[in-house]
Design an enzyme around this catalytic site. Sequence first.
Site, PDB file in Angstrom:
ATOM      1  N   CYS A 177      63.807 -41.269 -34.025  1.00  0.00           N
ATOM      2  CA  CYS A 177      65.175 -41.037 -33.522  1.00  0.00           C
ATOM      3  C   CYS A 177      66.128 -41.274 -34.478  1.00  0.00           C
ATOM      4  CB  CYS A 177      65.359 -41.926 -32.197  1.00  0.00           C
ATOM      5  SG  CYS A 177      66.682 -41.204 -31.093  1.00  0.00           S
ATOM      6  N   CYS A 357      67.805 -34.946 -29.763  1.00  0.00           N
ATOM      7  CA  CYS A 357      68.534 -36.506 -29.870  1.00  0.00           C
ATOM      8  C   CYS A 357      69.807 -36.487 -29.016  1.00  0.00           C
ATOM      9  CB  CYS A 357      69.098 -36.503 -31.353  1.00  0.00           C
ATOM     10  SG  CYS A 357      69.420 -38.190 -31.821  1.00  0.00           S
TER      11      CYS A 357
HETATM   12  C1  LIG Z   1      65.410 -47.076 -30.106  1.00  0.00           C
HETATM   13  C2  LIG Z   1      64.638 -45.729 -30.069  1.00  0.00           C
HETATM   14  C3  LIG Z   1      65.398 -44.788 -29.262  1.00  0.00           C
HETATM   15  C4  LIG Z   1      64.936 -43.515 -29.296  1.00  0.00           C
HETATM   16  N1  LIG Z   1      65.502 -42.554 -28.547  1.00  0.00           N
HETATM   17  C5  LIG Z   1      64.855 -41.221 -28.228  1.00  0.00           C
HETATM   18  C6  LIG Z   1      65.323 -40.392 -27.474  1.00  0.00           C
HETATM   19  O1  LIG Z   1      66.736 -40.734 -27.044  1.00  0.00           O
HETATM   20  N2  LIG Z   1      64.789 -39.065 -27.267  1.00  0.00           N
HETATM   21  C7  LIG Z   1      63.538 -39.049 -27.765  1.00  0.00           C
HETATM   22  O2  LIG Z   1      62.965 -37.963 -27.370  1.00  0.00           O
HETATM   23  N3  LIG Z   1      62.819 -39.937 -28.647  1.00  0.00           N
HETATM   24  C8  LIG Z   1      63.526 -41.129 -28.683  1.00  0.00           C
HETATM   25  N4  LIG Z   1      62.782 -41.969 -29.620  1.00  0.00           N
HETATM   26  C9  LIG Z   1      61.793 -41.954 -30.313  1.00  0.00           C
HETATM   27  C10 LIG Z   1      60.434 -41.650 -29.555  1.00  0.00           C
HETATM   28  O3  LIG Z   1      60.287 -42.925 -28.737  1.00  0.00           O
HETATM   29  C11 LIG Z   1      59.312 -41.553 -30.307  1.00  0.00           C
HETATM   30  O4  LIG Z   1      59.299 -40.488 -31.084  1.00  0.00           O
HETATM   31  C12 LIG Z   1      57.914 -41.347 -29.430  1.00  0.00           C
HETATM   32  O5  LIG Z   1      57.445 -42.535 -28.685  1.00  0.00           O
HETATM   33  C13 LIG Z   1      56.736 -40.884 -30.461  1.00  0.00           C
HETATM   34  O6  LIG Z   1      55.625 -40.857 -29.788  1.00  0.00           O
HETATM   35  P1  LIG Z   1      54.000 -41.256 -30.381  1.00  0.00           P
HETATM   36  O7  LIG Z   1      52.985 -41.146 -29.478  1.00  0.00           O
HETATM   37  O8  LIG Z   1      54.113 -40.711 -31.761  1.00  0.00           O
HETATM   38  O9  LIG Z   1      54.221 -42.706 -31.010  1.00  0.00           O
HETATM   39  P2  LIG Z   1      54.226 -43.899 -29.821  1.00  0.00           P
HETATM   40  O10 LIG Z   1      54.927 -43.733 -28.651  1.00  0.00           O
HETATM   41  O11 LIG Z   1      55.110 -45.071 -30.725  1.00  0.00           O
HETATM   42  O12 LIG Z   1      52.991 -44.537 -29.707  1.00  0.00           O
HETATM   43  C14 LIG Z   1      52.187 -45.103 -30.638  1.00  0.00           C
HETATM   44  C15 LIG Z   1      50.855 -45.810 -30.087  1.00  0.00           C
HETATM   45  O13 LIG Z   1      49.981 -45.846 -31.074  1.00  0.00           O
HETATM   46  C16 LIG Z   1      49.212 -47.276 -31.063  1.00  0.00           C
HETATM   47  N5  LIG Z   1      48.866 -47.627 -32.312  1.00  0.00           N
HETATM   48  C17 LIG Z   1      49.626 -47.987 -33.377  1.00  0.00           C
HETATM   49  N6  LIG Z   1      48.575 -48.083 -34.473  1.00  0.00           N
HETATM   50  C18 LIG Z   1      47.328 -48.203 -33.913  1.00  0.00           C
HETATM   51  C19 LIG Z   1      46.095 -47.948 -34.530  1.00  0.00           C
HETATM   52  N7  LIG Z   1      45.644 -48.389 -35.766  1.00  0.00           N
HETATM   53  N8  LIG Z   1      44.860 -47.748 -33.425  1.00  0.00           N
HETATM   54  C20 LIG Z   1      45.002 -47.320 -32.418  1.00  0.00           C
HETATM   55  N9  LIG Z   1      46.487 -47.322 -31.945  1.00  0.00           N
HETATM   56  C21 LIG Z   1      47.532 -47.516 -32.678  1.00  0.00           C
HETATM   57  C22 LIG Z   1      50.440 -47.999 -30.692  1.00  0.00           C
HETATM   58  O14 LIG Z   1      50.153 -49.350 -30.072  1.00  0.00           O
HETATM   59  C23 LIG Z   1      51.222 -47.112 -29.622  1.00  0.00           C
HETATM   60  O15 LIG Z   1      50.974 -47.377 -28.202  1.00  0.00           O
HETATM   61  C24 LIG Z   1      63.419 -43.556 -29.663  1.00  0.00           C
HETATM   62  C25 LIG Z   1      62.691 -44.488 -30.239  1.00  0.00           C
HETATM   63  C26 LIG Z   1      63.344 -45.565 -30.396  1.00  0.00           C
HETATM   64  C27 LIG Z   1      62.701 -46.922 -31.124  1.00  0.00           C
END
Ligand SMILES: Cc1cc2nc3c(=O)[nH]c(=O)nc-3n(C[C@H](O)[C@H](O)[C@H](O)COP(=O)(O)OP(=O)(O)OC[C@H]3O[C@@H](n4cnc5c(N)ncnc54)[C@H](O)[C@@H]3O)c2cc1C
Length: 425
Positions: A177, A357
């Site tokens: 983000c 965003c």
């Molecule tokens: C402050 C903030 C504001 C945001 N605002 C927005 C917004 O307004 N709009 C929007 O669309 N997005 C927003 N986002 C971004 C969004 O939350 C992320 O892009 C999204 O969660 C990504 O999904 P993901 O599954 O890739 O990662 P995540 O949701 O972070 O999940 C990753 C998972 O992998 C697990 N993991 C890590 N390492 C390992 C490992 N070695 N083995 C097994 N599991 C592991 C973790 O425990 C976690 O559960 C924001 C993020 C933040 C921090």
Amino acid sequence: METISLSAAPPETISPDLRCKILIIGGGAGGISVAAALKRQRPDLDIVVVDPSERHFYQPGWTLVGAGVKTPASTMRLEKNVIPKGVRWLQTDAASFVPDANLVRLGNGQIIAYDYLVVAPGLKLEWDKVEGLRETLGRNNVCSNYTFETASYTFECVKAFKGGTAVFTQPPMPIKCAGAPQKVLYMTADYLRRHKRLADTRLEFCLAGDVLFGVPFFVPILQKTMQDYGANVNFKHTLTAVDGPGRKAFFKVVDSEGKTSEKIITFDMLHVTPPQGPVDVLRVSPLANEAGWLDVDPQTLRHKTYANVFGIGDAMGTTNAKTAAAVRMQVPVVVGNLLAALDGKEMKQVYDGYGACPLTVAYGKIVLAEFLYGGKVAPSFPLDPRVPSRFSWFLKTQVMPMLYWHQMLGGYKFDVGHRERTYSS
Ligand SMILES: Cc1cc2nc3c(=O)[nH]c(=O)nc-3n(C[C@H](O)[C@H](O)[C@H](O)COP(=O)(O)OP(=O)(O)OC[C@H]3O[C@@H](n4cnc5c(N)ncnc54)[C@H](O)[C@@H]3O)c2cc1C
């Protein structure tokens, strides 16, 4: 790079409960949505999700927690409650990838074998890259919306702020983000204005890069917003250290000739967006590109080398914005292409790089930036997205969280049909 000796653990010795058709590493936004959508389409598929976390977070809500609009609890569910029915959850982490043998070694010492792998571990917050930060985070008016534990402290700092200098940092890209570091500034400034404290406040936005936002179309409205709040925008300022008790933030500054110097800003409140990078297990694996991110084809989201490996979310080395909105549009692509590969058919799903965003420029007002690969503007609604909108605020605060928990994590597709549009300047 750590490797596994196959003679020590040949696949045939792996017990049936440590074999699966589809292995998903990471049970966050991407991992759970893919697992749910796969199960919805093929209920008999044998799917395992590996994630050590007890808790699942709706991270987009943390900007609102930091502004006192949402509670932390509203952004969290227990992981066990979001694992789709019929999907097995192993509560451990992936310790190393062995894609040549279709194996992943787990943190609990076990080895799991898969036919197809989906890599979704998100990214790593690198707090230790800023000296002194970890020790002072959550104290001494040093806050961050980037974790569940610290987001509410941001609002405590804002409420207690009696005037002085408020500093907001943004590390080098890529980060998740990319708008979040400035959203917190806008919300803080609007709160202070409403409480008649803005006139006594010096706002400093210090960013490592040299543009306010990666999509040029949205830069003028964001510059204007900064100006309206009287905020100073300091480009090429990278936070290197924090002295919490002394209220000092240390920056490496690069000038127009490329010369570096140190600058110290004394703060009364400091919001830090931490440096970010690929998770270690991925960075050191054969699945990574040179920068350590997952090396997938940006359109199909299939790994460039390993045909039975797909990626989703923040872990990927694609150039889209790292957002949950991007994940939402990646799910049907990964699911469609993975099932096609499994059936020996041609992969037809293409990801267009969609990301979004919602820039909270004030309480009740959002500039909803939606865009594709190459920074092409692609709104879902036929409105000028540069105009701050109450409708988008309603979407962000009410509609999106509900859709996330019930539609996206439930494996349902939802898209109101974003498309590329042009606007006069
Ligand atoms: C402050 C903030 C504001 C945001 N605002 C927005 C917004 O307004 N709009 C929007 O669309 N997005 C927003 N986002 C971004 C969004 O939350 C992320 O892009 C999204 O969660 C990504 O999904 P993901 O599954 O890739 O990662 P995540 O949701 O972070 O999940 C990753 C998972 O992998 C697990 N993991 C890590 N390492 C390992 C490992 N070695 N083995 C097994 N599991 C592991 C973790 O425990 C976690 O559960 C924001 C993020 C933040 C921090």
